[in-house]
Design a protein around this motif. Structure first.
Motif, short mmCIF file in Angstrom:
data_model
loop_
_atom_site.label_atom_id
_atom_site.label_comp_id
_atom_site.label_asym_id
_atom_site.label_seq_id
_atom_site.Cartn_x
_atom_site.Cartn_y
_atom_site.Cartn_z
N LYS A 6 0.84 -1.22 0.12
CA LYS A 6 -0.11 0.01 0.12
C LYS A 6 0.77 1.10 0.17
CE LYS A 6 -3.60 2.58 2.63
NZ LYS A 6 -4.23 2.44 3.72
N ILE A 7 1.98 1.17 0.74
CA ILE A 7 2.83 2.66 0.88
C ILE A 7 3.70 2.61 -0.48
CG2 ILE A 7 5.00 3.40 2.02
CD1 ILE A 7 3.90 1.99 4.68
N GLY A 8 3.93 1.42 -0.96
CA GLY A 8 4.71 1.54 -2.33
C GLY A 8 3.97 2.09 -3.30
N SER A 9 2.78 1.42 -3.26
CA SER A 9 1.67 1.90 -4.65
C SER A 9 1.34 3.26 -4.20
CB SER A 9 0.50 1.24 -4.54
OG SER A 9 0.59 -0.15 -4.80
N ALA A 10 1.25 4.06 -2.76
CA ALA A 10 1.19 5.26 -2.93
C ALA A 10 2.28 6.30 -3.19
CB ALA A 10 0.85 5.48 -1.31
N PHE A 11 3.43 5.68 -2.86
CA PHE A 11 4.66 6.39 -3.36
C PHE A 11 4.63 6.40 -4.81
CE2 PHE A 11 9.42 6.75 -4.52
CZ PHE A 11 9.53 7.77 -3.83
N ILE A 12 4.52 5.59 -5.71
CA ILE A 12 4.35 5.49 -7.03
C ILE A 12 3.38 6.42 -7.50
CG2 ILE A 12 4.05 4.10 -9.24
CD1 ILE A 12 5.00 1.86 -7.82
N GLY A 13 2.23 6.40 -6.93
CA GLY A 13 0.97 7.06 -7.44
C GLY A 13 1.27 8.85 -6.97
N ILE A 14 1.75 9.09 -6.21
CA ILE A 14 2.28 10.35 -5.76
C ILE A 14 3.15 10.89 -7.00
CG2 ILE A 14 3.82 11.87 -4.30
CD1 ILE A 14 2.94 10.04 -2.10
N ILE A 15 4.00 10.28 -7.35
CA ILE A 15 5.28 10.69 -8.03
C ILE A 15 4.74 10.58 -9.87
CG2 ILE A 15 7.21 10.28 -9.38
CD1 ILE A 15 8.40 9.80 -6.44
N VAL A 16 3.89 9.38 -10.37
CA VAL A 16 3.50 9.32 -11.33
C VAL A 16 2.25 10.00 -11.84
CG1 VAL A 16 2.52 7.48 -13.16
CG2 VAL A 16 4.26 6.94 -11.44
N VAL A 137 -4.37 8.85 1.07
CA VAL A 137 -3.72 7.94 0.91
C VAL A 137 -3.93 6.58 -0.02
CG1 VAL A 137 -1.81 6.30 1.58
CG2 VAL A 137 -2.09 8.76 2.51
N THR A 138 -5.14 6.18 0.83
CA THR A 138 -5.91 4.81 -0.01
C THR A 138 -6.47 5.19 -1.28
OG1 THR A 138 -6.78 4.43 2.30
CG2 THR A 138 -7.97 3.37 0.73
N ILE A 139 -6.95 6.38 -1.66
CA ILE A 139 -7.29 6.91 -2.86
C ILE A 139 -6.38 6.60 -4.08
CG2 ILE A 139 -8.27 8.38 -4.47
CD1 ILE A 139 -10.03 9.16 -2.14
N ILE A 140 -5.02 7.25 -3.59
CA ILE A 140 -3.88 7.54 -4.31
C ILE A 140 -3.25 5.90 -4.78
CG2 ILE A 140 -1.47 8.08 -4.25
CD1 ILE A 140 -2.11 10.57 -2.59
N SER A 141 -3.17 5.03 -3.70
CA SER A 141 -2.63 3.85 -3.87
C SER A 141 -3.37 2.92 -4.53
CB SER A 141 -2.35 3.16 -2.46
OG SER A 141 -3.28 2.97 -1.69
N SER A 142 -4.58 3.02 -4.62
CA SER A 142 -5.56 2.14 -5.22
C SER A 142 -5.65 2.17 -6.84
CB SER A 142 -7.29 2.35 -4.80
OG SER A 142 -7.30 3.52 -5.23
N ALA A 208 1.79 8.11 8.66
CA ALA A 208 0.51 7.29 9.00
C ALA A 208 0.77 6.12 9.43
CB ALA A 208 -0.32 7.62 7.82
N GLU A 209 2.42 5.62 9.33
CA GLU A 209 2.60 4.08 9.45
C GLU A 209 3.48 4.16 10.95
OE1 GLU A 209 3.11 0.65 10.14
OE2 GLU A 209 1.83 1.11 8.49
N ALA A 210 3.15 3.54 11.83
CA ALA A 210 3.63 3.35 12.97
C ALA A 210 4.94 2.54 13.09
CB ALA A 210 2.82 2.72 14.41
N ASN A 211 5.15 1.44 12.20
CA ASN A 211 6.26 0.56 12.23
C ASN A 211 7.12 1.36 11.24
OD1 ASN A 211 8.07 -1.58 11.24
ND2 ASN A 211 6.52 -2.83 12.68
N ARG A 212 8.17 1.70 11.79
CA ARG A 212 9.35 2.37 10.85
C ARG A 212 9.72 1.45 9.72
NH1 ARG A 212 13.35 5.27 15.03
NH2 ARG A 212 11.57 6.33 16.29
N LYS A 213 10.01 0.00 10.11
CA LYS A 213 10.65 -0.85 9.22
C LYS A 213 9.62 -1.32 8.00
CE LYS A 213 12.37 -5.64 8.54
NZ LYS A 213 12.68 -6.92 9.31
N THR A 214 8.23 -1.29 8.40
CA THR A 214 7.20 -1.43 7.39
C THR A 214 7.35 -0.21 6.50
OG1 THR A 214 5.89 -2.72 8.83
CG2 THR A 214 4.63 -1.86 6.83
N ALA A 215 7.51 0.84 6.81
CA ALA A 215 7.65 2.10 6.15
C ALA A 215 8.44 2.22 5.46
CB ALA A 215 7.44 3.26 7.28
N ALA A 216 9.84 2.02 5.64
CA ALA A 216 11.00 1.84 4.98
C ALA A 216 10.92 0.91 3.86
CB ALA A 216 12.15 1.57 5.79
N LEU A 217 10.38 -0.41 4.05
CA LEU A 217 10.15 -1.36 2.95
C LEU A 217 9.37 -0.85 1.99
CD1 LEU A 217 10.36 -4.62 5.32
CD2 LEU A 217 12.11 -3.82 3.60
N GLY A 218 8.07 -0.20 2.32
CA GLY A 218 7.08 0.41 1.50
C GLY A 218 7.77 1.38 0.46
#
Length: 349
Positions: A6-16, A137-142, A208-218
């Motif tokens: 979800k985070i990865g898709s949002a990052f792509i969606g932000i830039i694309v 964020v949900t709209i962007i990633s979807s 919006a993501e509490a887990n730093r590792k999850t955020a970094a991997l996303g």
């Protein structure tokens, strides 16, 4: 894994946004250098992987509602002020380009007047800006997966129907206008520009993501995915450079060549990706000054979008060719800060 994607898709969606998804950015930054554009795409993939990881991780670590506190925290008062103003300028400027791109998209595909497309985009932005950050964020990633599907389809089709040699296509590609001096500077400038574009919303997404590792991997997954989209898009436009080199939206032109029905669908997907980046830009711009979710924020957001709508009538291609490289050079400052940020944070902890 679901959160990472979800985070990865949002990052792509932000830039694309309009430039990348339409192929216009790809044409100017990569394809205009012929086969060397492949090397440029590889460089951008490596850099985007690192930068995506760092931005989202920093957002998760700081948990701040805008980029301001995070940027000042890792770069200091003076440099933080410089980067802050670069991001503010970028957020509004790219938001304007997205609104202009919406008009060009519908005009090329459906012959709808440009003003109708820009007006429709503005209305959608005003409505979405009233939602909270999680919903945005949900709209962007979807929407992102639909773009990836089309990029793969376009790339396969372009290579299967390529009717000229690589050398001849390379010569034609190098005749395309660009404001960048060579493929390496172009790749660095492109990453720098998009870092300035995506930094603010990526930080907000990470918060919006509490887990730093999850955020970094996303962020890492998003950066790698973004690089692959760029590489495939470049190869597709390169293979069809004779047919689409003169179009404002080259990727849409290729899809229309495959099937008019697919062209209609792609146009709608492209419009959605333009919307993704536009809402990210205007939302982050407004959040920099006013706390998101408040009544004052909504009023400020609405005024910002309306001003952006008025500014969008300069024209899509002209805005991409003049504004984007300039922002790219400014964004180099931010990339340098992101490179040294882990060392500074480690010392503080």
């Amino acid at each position: 894994m679901k959160k990472i994607m979800k985070i990865g898709s949002a990052f792509i969606g932000i830039i694309v946004g309009a430039g990348l998804a339409s192929g216009q950015e790809i044409l100017q930054y990569f394809t205009s250098f012929g086969l060397w554009g492949i090397a440029g795409a590889v460089v951008t993939t490596v850099l985007f992987a690192y930068i995506g990881m760092m931005l989202v991780w920093m957002g998760s670590r700081a948990k701040q509602p805008s980029h301001k506190e995070v940027i000042y925290g890792v770069s200091g008062r003076f440099l933080g002020l410089v980067i802050d103003y670069i991001l503010i300028f970028t957020l509004f400027g790219v938001g304007v380009v997205m609104v202009a791109g919406a008009g060009s998209n519908l005009n090329q595909q459906f012959s709808i007047p440009i003003v109708a497309g820009t007006t429709l985009m503005t209305i959608l932005l005003l409505l979405t800006g009233m939602l909270n950050v999680d919903r945005v964020v949900t709209i962007i990633s979807s929407i992102t997966p639909f773009l990836i599907i089309f990029v793969v389809i376009v790339s396969i089709y372009s290579f299967m129907t390529m009717d000229d040699s690589y050398n001849n296509l390379g010569s034609i590609a190098r005749e395309q206008p660009t404001n960048l001096p060579n493929w390496f500077i172009s790749a660095i400038n492109y990453v720098s520009f998009n870092t300035a574009v995506g930094a603010s919303m990526a930080i907000v997404t990470g918060a919006a993501e509490a887990n730093r590792k999850t955020a970094a991997l996303g962020g890492l997954a998003g950066g790698v995915g973004l690089g692959l989209i760029i590489l495939l898009s470049h190869l597709a436009v390169f293979a069809k450079i004779k047919e689409v080199g003169s179009l404002e939206l080259p990727t849409l032109g290729i899809v229309n060549d495959i099937s008019p029905i697919l062209g209609v669908i792609m146009s709608l997907v492209l419009f959605a990706m333009i919307f993704n980046t536009a809402i990210s830009m205007f939302f982050s711009f407004s959040a920099r000054f006013i706390e998101a979710g408040t009544k004052t924020f909504r009023i400020f957001f609405a005024i910002t979008v309306i001003v952006g709508y008025a500014a969008s009538f300069v024209g899509f291609t002209d805005l991409v060719s003049s504004l984007y490289p300039f922002i790219g050079y400014l964004g180099l400052v931010l990339i340098l800060v992101l490179i040294i940020a882990p060392f500074k944070i480690r010392k503080e902890e």
